[in-house]
Design a protein around this motif. Structure first.
Motif, PDB file in Angstrom:
ATOM      1  N   ASN A  90      52.836 106.962  35.427  1.00  5.15           N
ATOM      2  CA  ASN A  90      52.779 106.738  33.980  1.00  5.15           C
ATOM      3  C   ASN A  90      52.389 105.289  33.668  1.00  5.15           C
ATOM      4  O   ASN A  90      51.577 105.023  32.757  1.00  5.15           O
ATOM      5  N   PHE A  91      52.952 104.376  34.453  1.00  2.87           N
ATOM      6  CA  PHE A  91      52.627 102.959  34.278  1.00  2.87           C
ATOM      7  C   PHE A  91      51.135 102.716  34.535  1.00  2.87           C
ATOM      8  O   PHE A  91      50.459 102.016  33.761  1.00  2.87           O
ATOM      9  N   GLN A  92      50.614 103.297  35.604  1.00  6.44           N
ATOM     10  CA  GLN A  92      49.211 103.120  35.950  1.00  6.44           C
ATOM     11  C   GLN A  92      48.295 103.680  34.867  1.00  6.44           C
ATOM     12  O   GLN A  92      47.266 103.077  34.515  1.00  6.44           O
ATOM     13  N   GLN A  93      48.706 104.801  34.312  1.00 10.00           N
ATOM     14  CA  GLN A  93      47.911 105.410  33.246  1.00 10.00           C
ATOM     15  C   GLN A  93      47.889 104.528  32.003  1.00 10.00           C
ATOM     16  O   GLN A  93      46.835 104.344  31.365  1.00 10.00           O
ATOM     17  N   LYS A  94      49.034 103.971  31.674  1.00 10.49           N
ATOM     18  CA  LYS A  94      49.114 103.101  30.496  1.00 10.49           C
ATOM     19  C   LYS A  94      48.318 101.814  30.714  1.00 10.49           C
ATOM     20  O   LYS A  94      47.726 101.269  29.765  1.00 10.49           O
ATOM     21  N   ILE A  95      48.315 101.327  31.942  1.00 13.30           N
ATOM     22  CA  ILE A  95      47.532 100.128  32.257  1.00 13.30           C
ATOM     23  C   ILE A  95      46.052 100.391  31.985  1.00 13.30           C
ATOM     24  O   ILE A  95      45.329  99.572  31.396  1.00 13.30           O
ATOM     25  N   GLN A  96      45.582 101.544  32.434  1.00 16.02           N
ATOM     26  CA  GLN A  96      44.177 101.903  32.237  1.00 16.02           C
ATOM     27  C   GLN A  96      43.834 102.069  30.759  1.00 16.02           C
ATOM     28  O   GLN A  96      42.682 101.884  30.348  1.00 16.02           O
ATOM     29  N   ASN A  98      45.150 100.179  28.497  1.00 14.66           N
ATOM     30  CA  ASN A  98      45.442  98.881  27.872  1.00 14.66           C
ATOM     31  C   ASN A  98      46.595  98.975  26.872  1.00 14.66           C
ATOM     32  O   ASN A  98      46.574  98.370  25.802  1.00 14.66           O
ATOM     33  N   ALA A  99      47.627  99.745  27.256  1.00 18.40           N
ATOM     34  CA  ALA A  99      48.752  99.964  26.353  1.00 18.40           C
ATOM     35  C   ALA A  99      49.774  98.835  26.407  1.00 18.40           C
ATOM     36  O   ALA A  99      50.664  98.769  25.556  1.00 18.40           O
ATOM     37  N   TYR A 100      49.664  97.936  27.392  1.00 19.21           N
ATOM     38  CA  TYR A 100      50.643  96.868  27.543  1.00 19.21           C
ATOM     39  C   TYR A 100      49.969  95.505  27.462  1.00 19.21           C
ATOM     40  O   TYR A 100      48.800  95.349  27.817  1.00 19.21           O
ATOM     41  N   THR A 101      50.750  94.545  27.010  1.00 18.44           N
ATOM     42  CA  THR A 101      50.307  93.160  27.141  1.00 18.44           C
ATOM     43  C   THR A 101      50.526  92.751  28.604  1.00 18.44           C
ATOM     44  O   THR A 101      51.181  93.472  29.374  1.00 18.44           O
TER      45      THR A 101
END
Length: 203
Positions: A90-96, A98-101
Motif C-alpha cells: 500500500n505504501f509503495q502504491q501511494k508513493i507512485q 505521489n500521495a505523500y510528502t
C-alpha cells in the motif's frame, strides 16, 4: 516443526539410556573389577523406538502439544508477515501516486522498517521458546525412560538393552524384543500433568 523432530528426540532419549541398562546398584569397586568377573552369559534385549514414539502416551501427548504450539507460532508469524506485506504494498502504491510528502514517506518507511525488525525479533523469540519446550520434552522423555528401565531391570537383569530404529540393528531375533513390556510399563507409570489432561479433553 514436524513429527520427525519428535521421533528423533525419542530415538536420542532412548539411545542415551538403553545401551547399558545394567543394575545400577553395583558399586564403583564392582564396576572397576577385572573382565573375568563379568557374567558368563550376556543377557540382552532390544526395544523398537518407533513403537515407543507411537504407543507411549507421554510421547503422544507431548507430540500433540508441541505440534500445536509450532503451528500457532507459524500462524502468528504468517499473519503478521502478511499484514506487513500488505502495508508495504500500500505504501509503495501511494508513493507512485505521489500521495505523500517527503517527510511523510520517510516517516512511514521508518515505521515499516521498525515493524519488520519487530517481526524478526518476535520470530526469533518464539523460535527460542519453542526450542526450550523441545529441550524440556527431551529431558523429561529421557528421565521417564531411564527411571523406568532402572526399575524394570532390577528383576530382568539384562546386561544390555539396545534401541532399535529402522535398520540400525542389522539383525535382531524377535525373542529378544521387549518393546511391549517396556511400553506397557511406561504407560502404567505415566502420570499426565494437569495441563496435559486439559489438552487431552479438548481433543
Amino acid at each position: 516443526m514436524n513429527k520427525n523432530i519428535f521421533r528423533a528426540a525419542a530415538i536420542a532419549a532412548f539411545t542415551a539410556v538403553s545401551l547399558t541398562a545394567c543394575d545400577k546398584s553395583k558399586n564403583a569397586d564392582e564396576a572397576a573389577a577385572p573382565a573375568q568377573n563379568a557374567p558368563a552369559e550376556l543377557k540382552i534385549a532390544y526395544v523398537e523406538v518407533d513403537s515407543i514414539m507411537t504407543q507411549y502416551q507421554f510421547c503422544k501427548d507431548y507430540t500433540q502439544i508441541l505440534t500445536k504450539k509450532g503451528q500457532n507460532i507459524e500462524a502468528t508469524i504468517q499473519q503478521k508477515g502478511q499484514a506487513l506485506q500488505t502495508a508495504a504494498n500500500n505504501f509503495q502504491q501511494k508513493i507512485q501516486q505521489n500521495a505523500y510528502t517527503r517527510e511523510q514517506a520517510e516517516a512511514i518507511q521508518a515505521g515499516l522498517q521498525k515493524q519488520n525488525a519487530d517481526l524478526q525479533a518476535l520470530q526469533q523469540r518464539l523460535g527460542a521458546e519453542f526450542q526450550q519446550e523441545q529441550e524440556k520434552y527431551n529431558i523429561a522423555l529421557h528421565d521417564s525412560i531411564a527411571n523406568y528401565l532402572k526399575k524394570y531391570n532390577k528383576d530382568k537383569k539384562y546386561s544390555i538393552i539396545f534401541s532399535k530404529s529402522g535398520d540400525n540393528l542389522l539383525y535382531a531375533d524377535k525373542a529378544y524384543d521387549v518393546t511391549n513390556e517396556i511400553i506397557a510399563g511406561l504407560n502404567k507409570a505415566y502420570k499426565p500433568a494437569p495441563a496435559t489432561k486439559k489438552e487431552n479433553k479438548k481433543k
